[in-house]
Enzyme design. Structure first.
Site, mmCIF file in Angstrom:
data_model
loop_
_atom_site.group_PDB
_atom_site.id
_atom_site.type_symbol
_atom_site.label_atom_id
_atom_site.label_comp_id
_atom_site.label_asym_id
_atom_site.label_seq_id
_atom_site.Cartn_x
_atom_site.Cartn_y
_atom_site.Cartn_z
ATOM 1 N N ILE A 22 29.718 46.270 46.430
ATOM 2 C CA ILE A 22 30.176 46.444 47.639
ATOM 3 C C ILE A 22 29.124 47.234 48.633
ATOM 4 O O ILE A 22 28.749 47.086 49.623
ATOM 5 C CB ILE A 22 31.779 46.935 47.518
ATOM 6 C CG1 ILE A 22 32.513 45.944 46.806
ATOM 7 C CG2 ILE A 22 32.355 47.068 49.068
ATOM 8 C CD1 ILE A 22 32.576 44.485 47.269
ATOM 9 N N ALA A 81 31.627 37.855 35.831
ATOM 10 C CA ALA A 81 30.314 37.399 36.317
ATOM 11 C C ALA A 81 30.549 36.045 37.023
ATOM 12 O O ALA A 81 29.705 35.275 37.180
ATOM 13 C CB ALA A 81 29.338 37.246 35.267
ATOM 14 N N ILE A 82 31.890 35.876 37.537
ATOM 15 C CA ILE A 82 32.076 34.711 38.141
ATOM 16 C C ILE A 82 32.227 34.703 39.765
ATOM 17 O O ILE A 82 32.826 35.669 40.144
ATOM 18 C CB ILE A 82 33.663 34.140 37.868
ATOM 19 C CG1 ILE A 82 33.903 34.326 36.214
ATOM 20 C CG2 ILE A 82 33.967 32.912 38.289
ATOM 21 C CD1 ILE A 82 32.890 33.380 35.266
ATOM 22 N N HIS A 121 34.141 33.203 42.094
ATOM 23 C CA HIS A 121 35.360 32.708 42.092
ATOM 24 C C HIS A 121 35.405 31.579 43.308
ATOM 25 O O HIS A 121 34.885 31.936 44.366
ATOM 26 C CB HIS A 121 36.577 33.234 41.931
ATOM 27 C CG HIS A 121 36.978 34.289 41.015
ATOM 28 N ND1 HIS A 121 37.082 33.670 39.698
ATOM 29 C CD2 HIS A 121 36.720 35.682 40.574
ATOM 30 C CE1 HIS A 121 37.268 34.650 38.913
ATOM 31 N NE2 HIS A 121 36.846 35.775 39.381
ATOM 32 N N VAL A 139 29.733 62.509 45.364
ATOM 33 C CA VAL A 139 30.200 63.094 46.599
ATOM 34 C C VAL A 139 31.568 63.951 45.961
ATOM 35 O O VAL A 139 32.476 63.333 45.477
ATOM 36 C CB VAL A 139 30.921 62.122 47.552
ATOM 37 C CG1 VAL A 139 31.505 62.879 48.877
ATOM 38 C CG2 VAL A 139 29.537 61.492 48.275
ATOM 39 N N CYS A 183 10.020 41.663 24.662
ATOM 40 C CA CYS A 183 11.341 41.188 24.237
ATOM 41 C C CYS A 183 11.082 39.760 23.674
ATOM 42 O O CYS A 183 10.911 38.846 24.304
ATOM 43 C CB CYS A 183 12.253 41.128 25.305
ATOM 44 S SG CYS A 183 13.876 40.539 24.797
HETATM 45 C C1 LIG Z 1 36.859 43.239 33.912
HETATM 46 C C2 LIG Z 1 36.586 43.008 35.097
HETATM 47 C C3 LIG Z 1 36.284 41.481 35.268
HETATM 48 C C4 LIG Z 1 35.983 41.050 36.951
HETATM 49 N N1 LIG Z 1 35.610 39.646 36.810
HETATM 50 C C5 LIG Z 1 35.244 39.461 38.292
HETATM 51 C C6 LIG Z 1 34.988 38.120 38.379
HETATM 52 O O1 LIG Z 1 34.592 37.418 37.467
HETATM 53 N N2 LIG Z 1 34.615 37.866 39.721
HETATM 54 C C7 LIG Z 1 34.906 38.487 40.876
HETATM 55 O O2 LIG Z 1 34.531 38.262 41.890
HETATM 56 N N3 LIG Z 1 35.251 39.981 40.606
HETATM 57 C C8 LIG Z 1 35.394 40.268 39.369
HETATM 58 N N4 LIG Z 1 35.683 41.701 38.964
HETATM 59 C C9 LIG Z 1 35.825 42.538 39.989
HETATM 60 C C10 LIG Z 1 34.511 43.049 40.471
HETATM 61 O O3 LIG Z 1 33.613 43.474 39.400
HETATM 62 C C11 LIG Z 1 34.748 44.444 41.263
HETATM 63 O O4 LIG Z 1 35.514 43.849 42.393
HETATM 64 C C12 LIG Z 1 33.264 44.921 42.324
HETATM 65 O O5 LIG Z 1 32.421 44.861 41.283
HETATM 66 C C13 LIG Z 1 33.590 46.012 42.800
HETATM 67 O O6 LIG Z 1 32.429 46.713 43.362
HETATM 68 P P1 LIG Z 1 32.550 48.071 43.975
HETATM 69 O O7 LIG Z 1 31.181 48.101 44.423
HETATM 70 O O8 LIG Z 1 33.588 48.096 44.683
HETATM 71 O O9 LIG Z 1 32.849 48.994 42.635
HETATM 72 P P2 LIG Z 1 31.820 49.658 41.390
HETATM 73 O O10 LIG Z 1 30.878 48.518 41.050
HETATM 74 O O11 LIG Z 1 32.774 50.194 40.393
HETATM 75 O O12 LIG Z 1 30.992 50.599 42.358
HETATM 76 C C14 LIG Z 1 31.497 51.878 42.920
HETATM 77 C C15 LIG Z 1 30.456 52.803 42.837
HETATM 78 O O13 LIG Z 1 30.999 53.932 43.382
HETATM 79 C C16 LIG Z 1 30.214 55.182 42.551
HETATM 80 N N5 LIG Z 1 31.209 56.250 42.643
HETATM 81 C C17 LIG Z 1 32.339 56.640 42.575
HETATM 82 N N6 LIG Z 1 32.645 57.724 42.803
HETATM 83 C C18 LIG Z 1 31.678 58.151 43.496
HETATM 84 C C19 LIG Z 1 31.392 59.462 44.288
HETATM 85 N N7 LIG Z 1 32.416 60.769 44.283
HETATM 86 N N8 LIG Z 1 30.151 60.024 44.717
HETATM 87 C C20 LIG Z 1 29.237 58.859 44.762
HETATM 88 N N9 LIG Z 1 29.318 57.503 43.962
HETATM 89 C C21 LIG Z 1 30.814 57.434 43.509
HETATM 90 C C22 LIG Z 1 30.236 54.574 41.257
HETATM 91 O O14 LIG Z 1 29.219 55.247 40.295
HETATM 92 C C23 LIG Z 1 30.057 53.089 41.364
HETATM 93 O O15 LIG Z 1 28.544 53.015 40.985
HETATM 94 C C24 LIG Z 1 35.928 41.895 37.740
HETATM 95 C C25 LIG Z 1 36.212 43.566 37.540
HETATM 96 C C26 LIG Z 1 36.351 43.869 36.207
HETATM 97 C C27 LIG Z 1 36.538 45.225 35.706
#
Ligand SMILES: Cc1cc2nc3c(=O)[nH]c(=O)nc-3n(C[C@H](O)[C@H](O)[C@H](O)COP(=O)(O)OP(=O)(O)OC[C@H]3O[C@@H](n4cnc5c(N)ncnc54)[C@H](O)[C@@H]3O)c2cc1C
Length: 495
Positions: A28, A62-63, A65, A188, A414
């Site tokens: 995101i 990794a879908i 959707h 942060v 690899c």
């Molecule tokens: C088991 C599982 C299955 C899923 N399957 C799917 C799927 O098949 N298809 C789909 O669409 N979605 C799926 N999702 C959802 C999807 O993975 C998430 O919605 C998406 O990865 C969220 O991205 P994000 O960037 O919000 O969060 P994250 O990838 O968690 O990134 C947040 C980042 O913020 C950083 N951070 C946190 N706190 C701080 C701080 N204080 N200061 C600086 N950095 C900070 C973290 O280190 C991290 O890198 C799944 C999730 C899970 C767990």
């Protein structure tokens, strides 16, 4: 000398005012950075880990959707369908492995047949293209390994599979090439409003100032939100555990095979991956610690048991790895996307389908920034393409050409995945250079195969230490606490 340079950089940071600071570089934060990097603006990303894509974005199903699951009228429904539609061109432009293999939601009872009809209606309302309800005969023609007990399915041809950490890296690397600054190892820990407007963001090492802030901190997005605004949601971290099976099991599924969703999510799925492995999982279990991604015997037993209902023949002796990811579930059945405080935007609580929705969420962030009064000019020619060479997918002619250009493409490091030294060095010299063996793995694909890095791991330590000019003893598997070499056992003759 080194310390004086660092000191100078810190002093410059204290006085610099960024236009936008993004907290968190999962898919995101990275997608938002990519979108913003097309504009004339100074953008900073603060990420607490030593690499991007270290949270949910690297450990999920990794879908991409199709979008029939979220309730019609929700942001999740709209952004899922929009994000799915955007994925194909983006993946082409950014050289990210993606394939629309389609998905089936399987029904095993009369009650589940009702769920299939309900999901079909939802999908039609959400604007999902090409949905079809199919009967047992068609299911088994499409999927010979599916249990004979499957009696009906919802077929969604627009569902796809992707390499999720590479989607994140592609956005982040391209943003960096467009001038975005990504500061790793920078959690942060506090945010203060500045009297003249904007925010001061505190990390353990330094402070940064920005006019606008985007909170994309995943499972910690509620903590970040509460640094500037009243509590409006709580993240309830929820762990999902998986099996990765050897390529020998990939024939078990041609499509993404879901079961009917329940209160715990989309249920256990069986799916091929972009690397031609088979992925089986996840379970869903509430956990206290949103950063703890351990596997449990009970979780794995649950996954085997439930997956057996869809595909009974999976041979778990062919399992090559287990992993777990943490969902940023909240007490609301919706993404938390809003202006949380003056010039402060939440892209928070982005649970599934967050990966599918990411590029559409980035456009939504841009709209919210505009509402806050931030309307920068577009750059004349921002970089929107990334080229990534993957030796294993080249034909003979392309391989000969690659080796002629760079003889290191002729040296396979690899053996399981046919990843060459040329690709590993490209990865180490990429816009966000990796500092660990797994960082190289996420970029080049080394260590993803049956031996899980048993053969190539030591060679990658060698190449990393040579390229980075550091002692091999300092190279980690994946960050602090994962040192690979503990002590020297041999000395050069004559020493
Ligand atoms: C088991 C599982 C299955 C899923 N399957 C799917 C799927 O098949 N298809 C789909 O669409 N979605 C799926 N999702 C959802 C999807 O993975 C998430 O919605 C998406 O990865 C969220 O991205 P994000 O960037 O919000 O969060 P994250 O990838 O968690 O990134 C947040 C980042 O913020 C950083 N951070 C946190 N706190 C701080 C701080 N204080 N200061 C600086 N950095 C900070 C973290 O280190 C991290 O890198 C799944 C999730 C899970 C767990």
């Amino acid at each position: 000398m080194h310390n004086r340079t660092e000191q100078k950089e810190k002093e410059m940071e204290l006085t610099a005012m960024y236009d936008v600071c993004i907290i968190g570089c999962g898919v995101i934060g990275a997608a938002a950075a990519f979108e913003l990097s097309k504009y004339q603006a100074d953008i900073l990303v603060l990420e607490k880990e030593n690499d991007v894509a270290m949270g949910s974005s690297r450990a999920n199903s990794a879908i991409i959707h199709a979008g029939y699951d979220p309730k019609p009228g929700t942001l999740m429904a709209r952004l899922n369908v929009e994000g799915n539609a955007m994925a194909e061109q983006l993946c082409k432009d950014l050289s990210v492995p993606f394939e629309r293999i389609g998905s089936l939601v399987l029904a095993f009872s009369e009650e589940e047949e009702e769920t299939i009809r309900m999901l079909y209606d939802r999908g039609v309302k959400n604007g999902v293209p090409g949905l079809r309800i199919i009967d047992a005969k068609v299911i088994h023609e499409m999927e010979p390994e599916v249990s004979p007990n499957a009696r009906m399915a919802l077929y969604a041809p627009s569902a796809g599979i992707i390499t999720p950490w590479d989607y994140t890296l592609a956005f982040a690397e391209t943003a960096v090439r467009n001038g975005v600054k990504i500061q790793l190892n920078s959690p942060v820990i506090g945010i203060e409003r500045l009297p003249e407007g904007g925010y001061c963001l505190k990390t353990p090492d330094t402070e940064y100032q920005a006019r606008y802030v985007i909170n994309a901190a995943g499972v910690h997005s509620d903590t970040i939100h509460e640094m500037v605004a009243e509590k409006t949601f709580t993240v309830h971290p929820n762990r999902g555990e998986y099996y990765v099976m050897d390529k020998a099991e990939c024939f078990r599924a041609n499509h993404v095979l879901f079961q009917c969703p329940n209160q715990d999510g989309k249920g256990v799925l069986v799916t091929p991956t972009m690397d031609h492995n088979l992925l089986v999982g996840p379970n869903a279990e509430g956990v206290e610690d949103g950063d703890r991604v351990n596997n449990t015997a009970a979780g794995m037993a649950f996954v085997r048991d439930k997956a057996g209902k869809s595909v009974p023949g999976i041979n778990y002796r062919n399992a090559i790895r287990n992993f777990a990811g943490i969902r940023a579930n909240t007490d609301k059945d919706e993404f938390q996307i809003s202006i949380a405080a003056e010039n402060f935007i939440d892209l928070a609580g982005i649970k599934s389908p967050g990966l599918s929705s990411a590029p559409a969420i980035a456009l939504e962030a841009m709209k919210l920034l505009n509402e806050c009064g931030f309307a920068p000019e577009k750059k004349a020619n921002p970089i929107t393409k990334r080229v990534k060479k993957r030796f294993r997918y080249m034909n003979d002619e392309e391989r000969r050409e690659a080796i002629k250009e760079n003889p290191l493409y002729g040296r396979v490091i690899c053996r399981c995945e046919t990843v060459t030294e040329g690709e590993i060095i490209d990865a180490i010299r990429s816009p966000i250079p990796p500092c660990s063996v797994d960082g190289v793995k996420r970029r080049a694909g080394s260590g993803m195969g049956r031996c899980q890095g048993g053969f190539c791991g030591p060679r990658i330590v060698d190449i990393l230490s040579r390229e980075l000019g550091v002692n091999p003893m300092t190279i980690t598997q994946d960050g602090a606490g994962s040192q690979l070499l503990l002590t020297e056992t041999k000395q050069e003759v004559g020493e």
